[in-house]
Scaffold this motif. Structure first.
Motif, PDB file in Angstrom:
ATOM      1  N   TRP A   1      -6.149  10.576  -0.652  1.00 45.07           N
ATOM      2  CA  TRP A   1      -6.780  11.532   0.277  1.00 45.07           C
ATOM      3  C   TRP A   1      -7.633  12.526  -0.478  1.00 45.07           C
ATOM      4  O   TRP A   1      -7.920  13.597   0.013  1.00 45.07           O
ATOM      5  CB  TRP A   1      -5.689  12.282   1.051  1.00 45.07           C
ATOM      6  CG  TRP A   1      -4.827  11.359   1.847  1.00 45.07           C
ATOM      7  CD1 TRP A   1      -3.802  10.596   1.365  1.00 45.07           C
ATOM      8  CD2 TRP A   1      -4.926  11.084   3.234  1.00 45.07           C
ATOM      9  NE1 TRP A   1      -3.242   9.875   2.379  1.00 45.07           N
ATOM     10  CE2 TRP A   1      -3.903  10.153   3.544  1.00 45.07           C
ATOM     11  CE3 TRP A   1      -5.762  11.549   4.258  1.00 45.07           C
ATOM     12  CZ2 TRP A   1      -3.714   9.671   4.829  1.00 45.07           C
ATOM     13  CZ3 TRP A   1      -5.554  11.074   5.531  1.00 45.07           C
ATOM     14  CH2 TRP A   1      -4.545  10.136   5.811  1.00 45.07           C
TER      15      TRP A   1
ATOM     16  N   GLU B   1      -2.101  -0.983  -3.969  1.00 41.35           N
ATOM     17  CA  GLU B   1      -3.211  -0.135  -3.543  1.00 41.35           C
ATOM     18  C   GLU B   1      -2.700   1.261  -3.169  1.00 41.35           C
ATOM     19  O   GLU B   1      -1.680   1.393  -2.498  1.00 41.35           O
ATOM     20  CB  GLU B   1      -3.900  -0.766  -2.329  1.00 41.35           C
ATOM     21  CG  GLU B   1      -5.200  -0.093  -1.967  1.00 41.35           C
ATOM     22  CD  GLU B   1      -5.714  -0.544  -0.598  1.00 41.35           C
ATOM     23  OE1 GLU B   1      -6.466   0.231   0.013  1.00 41.35           O
ATOM     24  OE2 GLU B   1      -5.325  -1.648  -0.155  1.00 41.35           O
TER      25      GLU B   1
ATOM     26  N   ASP C   1       0.771   5.402   0.434  1.00 39.55           N
ATOM     27  CA  ASP C   1      -0.017   6.510   0.942  1.00 39.55           C
ATOM     28  C   ASP C   1       0.365   7.764   0.145  1.00 39.55           C
ATOM     29  O   ASP C   1       1.515   8.188   0.185  1.00 39.55           O
ATOM     30  CB  ASP C   1       0.352   6.654   2.428  1.00 39.55           C
ATOM     31  CG  ASP C   1      -0.459   7.697   3.145  1.00 39.55           C
ATOM     32  OD1 ASP C   1      -0.792   8.724   2.534  1.00 39.55           O
ATOM     33  OD2 ASP C   1      -0.745   7.486   4.337  1.00 39.55           O
TER      34      ASP C   1
ATOM     35  N   MET D   1       0.838  -1.192   0.000  1.00 38.69           N
ATOM     36  CA  MET D   1       0.000   0.000   0.000  1.00 38.69           C
ATOM     37  C   MET D   1       0.874   1.244   0.000  1.00 38.69           C
ATOM     38  O   MET D   1       1.861   1.311   0.716  1.00 38.69           O
ATOM     39  CB  MET D   1      -0.879  -0.004   1.263  1.00 38.69           C
ATOM     40  CG  MET D   1      -2.251   0.534   1.016  1.00 38.69           C
ATOM     41  SD  MET D   1      -2.630   2.061   1.870  1.00 38.69           S
ATOM     42  CE  MET D   1      -1.740   1.991   3.389  1.00 38.69           C
TER      43      MET D   1
ATOM     44  N   SER E   1       4.051  -0.807   4.353  1.00 40.21           N
ATOM     45  CA  SER E   1       3.500   0.139   3.395  1.00 40.21           C
ATOM     46  C   SER E   1       4.416   1.364   3.361  1.00 40.21           C
ATOM     47  O   SER E   1       5.357   1.466   4.148  1.00 40.21           O
ATOM     48  CB  SER E   1       2.069   0.530   3.775  1.00 40.21           C
ATOM     49  OG  SER E   1       2.062   1.199   5.007  1.00 40.21           O
TER      50      SER E   1
ATOM     51  N   LYS F   1      -3.497   4.562  -1.077  1.00 38.35           N
ATOM     52  CA  LYS F   1      -4.360   5.207  -0.096  1.00 38.35           C
ATOM     53  C   LYS F   1      -4.390   6.682  -0.479  1.00 38.35           C
ATOM     54  O   LYS F   1      -3.388   7.380  -0.357  1.00 38.35           O
ATOM     55  CB  LYS F   1      -3.782   5.035   1.304  1.00 38.35           C
ATOM     56  CG  LYS F   1      -4.643   5.645   2.376  1.00 38.35           C
ATOM     57  CD  LYS F   1      -4.033   5.383   3.738  1.00 38.35           C
ATOM     58  CE  LYS F   1      -4.853   6.063   4.832  1.00 38.35           C
ATOM     59  NZ  LYS F   1      -4.151   5.995   6.123  1.00 38.35           N
TER      60      LYS F   1
END
Ligand code: ZN
Length: 142
Positions: free
Chosen positions: A141, A137, A3, A1, A37, A139
């Motif tokens: 915002w 993936e 971010d 993942m 991640s 993440k």
């Protein structure tokens, strides 16, 4: 993942749109988190060093640019997490060329730019045996 704050998502999209119809490229700086991640904390655009005529479908980061990115990351207390580049009028999926030039561990973000406007943005990770890219993936915002 991975971010990716809205700010960085927007930066990569803007870089892709500005470089259109050529590919943009750059380095993702950030932090490795305990759960494996990663979090992007900064974006370092790099000049596409491919010969002009090839820039619409290729990007290349020179060793000295990579070294500079590593140094920059260290001075900010960050790691090089991976790279981003754009696919002008092409889907946001790694090409054979991308796979041949990728290394495991790094995240590869690709933004599709359709007719000058950014479209989908994806992230990919090469398997350790280098046989395939798996979508990672994001993440986001937004
Ligand atoms: Zn590509």
């Amino acid at each position: 993942m991975i971010d990716l704050k809205a700010e960085w998502d927007a930066t990569i999209r803007r870089e892709g749109e500005n470089a259109y119809p050529n590919e943009c490229c750059g380095v993702l700086l950030g932090t490795l988190l305990e759960d494996d991640s990663r979090r992007v904390e900064n974006i370092l655009p790099i000049d596409n060093k491919r010969e002009e005529a090839e820039q619409y479908h290729r990007f290349e980061i020179q060793p000295e640019d990579y070294m500079r990115a590593e140094k920059e990351a260290r001075s900010q207390g960050l790691d090089v997490l991976g790279f981003y580049h754009s696919h002008p009028d092409h889907p946001a999926r790694p090409s054979g060329f991308d796979q041949d030039h990728a290394l495991p561990f790094y995240s590869y973000i690709i933004v599709a730019v359709e007719k000058g406007k950014s479209a989908s943005l994806t992230s990919w990770e090469l398997t350790t045996d280098r046989t395939q890219f798996l979508e990672e993936e994001i993440k986001s915002w937004r």
